[in-house]
Design a protein around this motif. Structure first.
Motif, PDB file in Angstrom:
ATOM      1  N   ALA A  25       0.839  -1.209   0.000  1.00  0.00           N
ATOM      2  CA  ALA A  25       0.000   0.000   0.000  1.00  0.00           C
ATOM      3  C   ALA A  25       0.870   1.254   0.000  1.00  0.00           C
ATOM      4  N   LEU A  26       1.981   1.207   0.771  1.00  0.00           N
ATOM      5  CA  LEU A  26       2.851   2.375   0.846  1.00  0.00           C
ATOM      6  C   LEU A  26       3.535   2.632  -0.502  1.00  0.00           C
ATOM      7  N   GLN A  29       2.404   1.707  -3.429  1.00  0.00           N
ATOM      8  CA  GLN A  29       1.394   2.177  -4.379  1.00  0.00           C
ATOM      9  C   GLN A  29       1.076   3.645  -4.149  1.00  0.00           C
ATOM     10  N   ALA A  30       0.994   4.015  -2.857  1.00  0.00           N
ATOM     11  CA  ALA A  30       0.689   5.411  -2.544  1.00  0.00           C
ATOM     12  C   ALA A  30       1.742   6.318  -3.162  1.00  0.00           C
ATOM     13  N   ALA A  31       3.010   5.928  -3.004  1.00  0.00           N
ATOM     14  CA  ALA A  31       4.089   6.763  -3.523  1.00  0.00           C
ATOM     15  C   ALA A  31       4.065   6.791  -5.045  1.00  0.00           C
ATOM     16  N   LEU A  32       3.941   5.613  -5.664  1.00  0.00           N
ATOM     17  CA  LEU A  32       3.931   5.564  -7.131  1.00  0.00           C
ATOM     18  C   LEU A  32       2.711   6.297  -7.677  1.00  0.00           C
ATOM     19  N   GLY A  33       1.582   6.134  -7.004  1.00  0.00           N
ATOM     20  CA  GLY A  33       0.350   6.782  -7.450  1.00  0.00           C
ATOM     21  C   GLY A  33       0.458   8.301  -7.422  1.00  0.00           C
ATOM     22  N   MET A  34       1.328   8.821  -6.542  1.00  0.00           N
ATOM     23  CA  MET A  34       1.533  10.270  -6.467  1.00  0.00           C
ATOM     24  C   MET A  34       2.480  10.757  -7.558  1.00  0.00           C
ATOM     25  N   GLY A  35       3.002   9.795  -8.315  1.00  0.00           N
ATOM     26  CA  GLY A  35       3.945  10.196  -9.367  1.00  0.00           C
ATOM     27  C   GLY A  35       5.380  10.208  -8.900  1.00  0.00           C
ATOM     28  N   ALA A  36       5.671   9.513  -7.786  1.00  0.00           N
ATOM     29  CA  ALA A  36       7.070   9.402  -7.362  1.00  0.00           C
ATOM     30  C   ALA A  36       7.766   8.416  -8.277  1.00  0.00           C
ATOM     31  N   SER A  37       9.029   8.701  -8.589  1.00  0.00           N
ATOM     32  CA  SER A  37       9.779   7.727  -9.376  1.00  0.00           C
ATOM     33  C   SER A  37      10.158   6.589  -8.442  1.00  0.00           C
ATOM     34  N   GLN A  39      12.573   7.652  -5.858  1.00  0.00           N
ATOM     35  CA  GLN A  39      11.940   8.475  -4.826  1.00  0.00           C
ATOM     36  C   GLN A  39      11.099   7.614  -3.902  1.00  0.00           C
ATOM     37  N   MET A  40      10.412   6.644  -4.464  1.00  0.00           N
ATOM     38  CA  MET A  40       9.607   5.742  -3.640  1.00  0.00           C
ATOM     39  C   MET A  40      10.505   5.051  -2.615  1.00  0.00           C
ATOM     40  N   HIS A  99      10.154   6.785   1.068  1.00  0.00           N
ATOM     41  CA  HIS A  99       9.122   6.071   1.822  1.00  0.00           C
ATOM     42  C   HIS A  99       9.557   4.716   2.347  1.00  0.00           C
ATOM     43  N   ARG A 130       1.292  10.207 -13.985  1.00  0.00           N
ATOM     44  CA  ARG A 130       0.665  10.025 -12.674  1.00  0.00           C
ATOM     45  C   ARG A 130       0.476  11.352 -11.944  1.00  0.00           C
ATOM     46  N   ASN A 161      -4.207   4.920   2.532  1.00  0.00           N
ATOM     47  CA  ASN A 161      -2.786   4.620   2.691  1.00  0.00           C
ATOM     48  C   ASN A 161      -1.957   5.896   2.825  1.00  0.00           C
ATOM     49  N   ILE A 207       7.726  16.796  -4.846  1.00  0.00           N
ATOM     50  CA  ILE A 207       8.515  16.021  -5.810  1.00  0.00           C
ATOM     51  C   ILE A 207       8.338  16.552  -7.230  1.00  0.00           C
TER      52      ILE A 207
END
Lengths: 452, 277
Positions: free
Chosen positions: A334-335, A337-345, A348-349, A353, B109, B120, B136
């Motif tokens: 979940a963590l 996905q949250a990061a990737l969903g925000m557009g983190a590379s 960065q994920m 995180h 994204r 989450n 970011i």
């Protein structure tokens, strides 16, 4: 109201469950008892080990000191005044003259000064040969006096109080490490010396004090009573630093790459299997590898903490990689996905995180890995770190020994009576370091987890 | 399980109460044509084609395992992160193919945000949760600007009143409903064009669900929203367009009022009246 449940007969099904239930409870009781027994046995062994080490090691932390009143007798110290600065003399010439004077001082028989001060402390007319008298103080007493004089030549003709260590044999006699009823031929000290030591103890000339020398001196064969752990401590410290500097970043980076970035393929599977295998390789094999690669091939110095640190790094790497991968694997999807969903590379994920969440586990694994490396002996023997080294290594390239190796060396020392307690004391120092490292790991972990 | 209906079976199609919007007047934001997804050798989606209208809520309904979440995850390429997933067909955002190799998925994204089934939030402060996206992507030039983005996002997500005095406290300490609104605030902080919501209320109680649904209705004014839901009532309450998925196929799509009152397909009718599901 009548009790309905009591009067009703139990159904066949309930009876069946009850019968089974008794068996289930029984097996649970047996397992509990076995578990308890296992804990008791394990703790018993640990307690036995600690009790034995403490019993043997604690006496080594006290040492008999001899309080001398030394006279810098001009008749024995037959040397001119130290060279002063002459006008027009160059720096090199002055230094050469000073060294010449120091050599002259060193050539004097300083044992005579020691002997004289001991005779002064003994009852008048006590009959004892000079040779036997000098077995009471440690052999480095004369060096102490000489160094005092070189540092302050004005001591000539004066009488000063100076504390020196009693010899290892005298220490054994005082502590009762040697059987007092043994015949003369089997005693290390002659009878007059033994009697004099007892007198010195009773009149306070010899007293027991905390053995700072154990922590502030280097190993010594000529003067066993003055031997200490400092060289080994510094050697171990250098190696720990090298392991921390090399194994931690390499291990964590490798784990992150394998777990987060590497594509799942046959090659990564193969690497993974081999890392797991490496963790199970006996440490002595890493020692052989170190001797072959670092010393024979790369021509790094033998007995050096640098090589020791490199070997221990190789040994610790798999442990750190496996622990870090385990920690990364435990992070909830979940963590991520949250990061990737925000557009983190992906990077960065990982760094924003995943790593912060796993940091406590990685840190704990690392500290325990380093503690493990600190206690490792076998690979160090193979790269020459079991040599007798009587100096504190100034750099990681100097010859040195390590704490566990020092334990091994002292354990094999011929003066068993004296070094048995020294060995146990060294083990205590090593254990204290280990417990401190593990304590730091636990402390940091609980602190970081509370903060997260 | 649907939190609003509990275990009771619906025997009538739910009443459509969502704000009606003349969809034909809305431009199409997203177009999907023949989208297929394979997980290894298993095909999860069989050629989905649908248009998603601008500034309206489109809901995907259907029984478990019908592929509605899989399709949603195609829209911001979250399927890329699943080992062995293969996507075929085309999806275009404003006419631009999102599976074009030259397109950066990170940028995509940022344009298509997502809210997940289980709240989450990051294990960081409430402020940092919302500020993460703008940070970011470099959207705030100053500290004050960042504060403004965080505050307005929390306001838009209807969370401001509840958290304004404890922005430094961890986001994980909020209640489930608050956490989900925090995730919505986090998603809208980067001002995406599309927001995808994957069963955003399935882990929430009815009161929190009602608050989120209200919020979705407000957000519709400015964002294109796609929501996957198990609850047909929810679809009827919040969406203007509904698509019914079954066994990896898009069975029927259309105006929510048409789907619920006048379905053309037998399967759709059976599902919305509770006969299959």
């Amino acid at each position: 109201m009548t009790d309905v449940t009591a009067s009703r007969p139990l159904s066949e099904r309930t009876q069946l469950i009850r019968k089974n239930l008794r068996r289930r409870h029984m097996s649970e009781t047996i397992f509990r008892a076995l578990g308890l027994l296992a804990i008791i046995v394990a703790l018993g062994f640990v307690a036995l080990l600690f009790a034995d080490i403490l019993r043997k090691g604690v006496p080594a932390f006290t040492q008999s000191n001899l309080h001398l009143t030394a006279t810098f007798d001009p008749e024995i110290i037959d040397v001119g005044p130290p060279p002063g600065r002459i006008a027009g003399q160059s720096e090199a010439e002055f230094r050469a003259a000073s060294l010449k004077w120091q050599r002259e001082v060193a050539m004097l028989n300083w044992n005579k000064v020691v002997e004289a001060s001991l005779r002064a402390l003994a009852p008048a007319g006590y009959e004892i040969a000079a040779k036997d008298l000098l077995t009471i103080p440690e052999t480095d007493a004369r060096h102490r006096l000489r160094e005092m004089f070189v540092a302050d030549p004005s001591l000539l003709g004066q009488t000063v109080k100076v504390d020196v260590l009693a010899s290892a044999n005298a220490d054994n006699w005082i502590k009762g490490n040697i059987d007092r009823s043994l015949p003369d031929s089997q005693q290390q000290l002659k009878a007059p010396a033994r009697a004099l030591i007892d007198q010195f103890v009773s009149n306070g000339t010899i007293s027991m004090g905390f053995a700072w020398s154990l922590l502030t001196n280097v190993d010594s064969r000529a003067a066993p009573a003055s031997s200490g752990l400092l060289g080994a401590l510094v050697g171990s410290l250098y190696m720990m630093l090298i392991v921390i500097v090399l194994a931690v970043p390499i291990g964590v980076a490798a784990a992150i790459y394998l777990e987060e970035f590497a594509p799942k393929s046959r090659l990564t599977d193969f690497i993974e299997v081999n890392i797991n295998n490496l963790a199970a390789v006996p440490s002595i094999v890493f020692g052989l590898l170190g001797a072959a690669v670092f010393i024979n091939y790369m021509h790094l110095p033998i007995s050096a903490p640098l090589v020791g640190g490199l070997v221990l790094t190789l040994m610790t790497l798999p442990t750190i990689i496996i622990a870090t991968r385990g920690a990364l694997l435990g992070v909830s999807p979940a963590l991520r996905q949250a990061a990737l969903g925000m557009g983190a590379s992906k990077t960065q994920m990982v760094f924003h995180h995943v790593l912060p969440v796993t940091f406590p586990s990685i840190l704990t694994a690392t500290i325990i890995g380093v503690a493990h490396a600190l206690g490792e002996t076998a690979p160090l023997l193979l790269i020459g770190m079991k040599a007798f080294v009587a100096s504190v290594p100034a750099t990681p390239l100097d010859q040195a020994t390590a704490l566990p190796v020092q334990i091994y060396l002292w354990q094999g020392n011929e003066n068993r009576n004296f070094f048995e307690s020294h060995t146990a004391a060294a083990i205590m120092v090593l254990l204290v370091l280990m417990i401190a490292l593990n304590g730091i790991a636990i402390f940091l972990r609980s602190r970081l987890e509370r903060r997260a | 399980m649907d939190t609003l209906t509990g275990n009771t079976r619906v025997t009538q199609s739910p009443d459509v109460t969502s704000t009606p919007v003349e969809l034909s007047k809305r431009t199409t934001r997203l177009t999907a044509r023949d989208v297929t997804v394979h997980y290894g050798s298993k095909q999860a989606l069989h050629g989905i084609s649908i248009d998603i209208p601008d500034r309206a809520v489109t809901s995907f309904i259907g029984p478990s395992g019908c592929g509605k979440s899989t399709f949603l995850r195609c829209i911001n390429r979250m399927n890329d992160t699943i080992e062995g997933a293969k996507v075929g067909g085309t999806i275009k955002l404003d006419g631009e193919d999102i599976y074009d190799p030259s397109l950066d998925v990170v940028e995509l994204r940022a344009r298509i945000g997502m809210v997940f089934q289980k709240p989450n939030p990051f294990p960081k402060s409430i402020y940092d949760n919302v500020a993460y996206g703008p940070r970011i992507h470099g959207l705030a030039r100053s500290r004050a600007e960042m504060d403004e983005i965080v505050h307005s996002s929390l306001r838009k997500a209807g969370l401001w009143q509840e958290v304004k005095d404890r922005l430094a406290e961890p986001g994980t300490g909020l209640s489930g409903g608050q956490q989900q609104r925090l995730c919505i605030a986090r998603a809208i902080a980067v001002s995406p064009e599309v927001i995808l919501m994957d069963e955003p209320c399935s882990a929430l109680d009815p009161i929190a669900t009602a608050i989120i649904e209200e919020l979705i209705d407000e957000l519709r004014e400015n964002y294109t929203i796609v929501i996957v839901t198990h609850s047909m009532q929810q679809a009827a309450r919040v969406s203007q367009k509904t698509a019914f998925f079954h066994l990896g196929n898009l069975v029927e799509e259309g105006n929510t009022s048409d789907i619920f009152t006048n379905p053309r397909n037998k399967q759709t009718q059976d599902y919305i009246t509770g006969r299959i599901g």
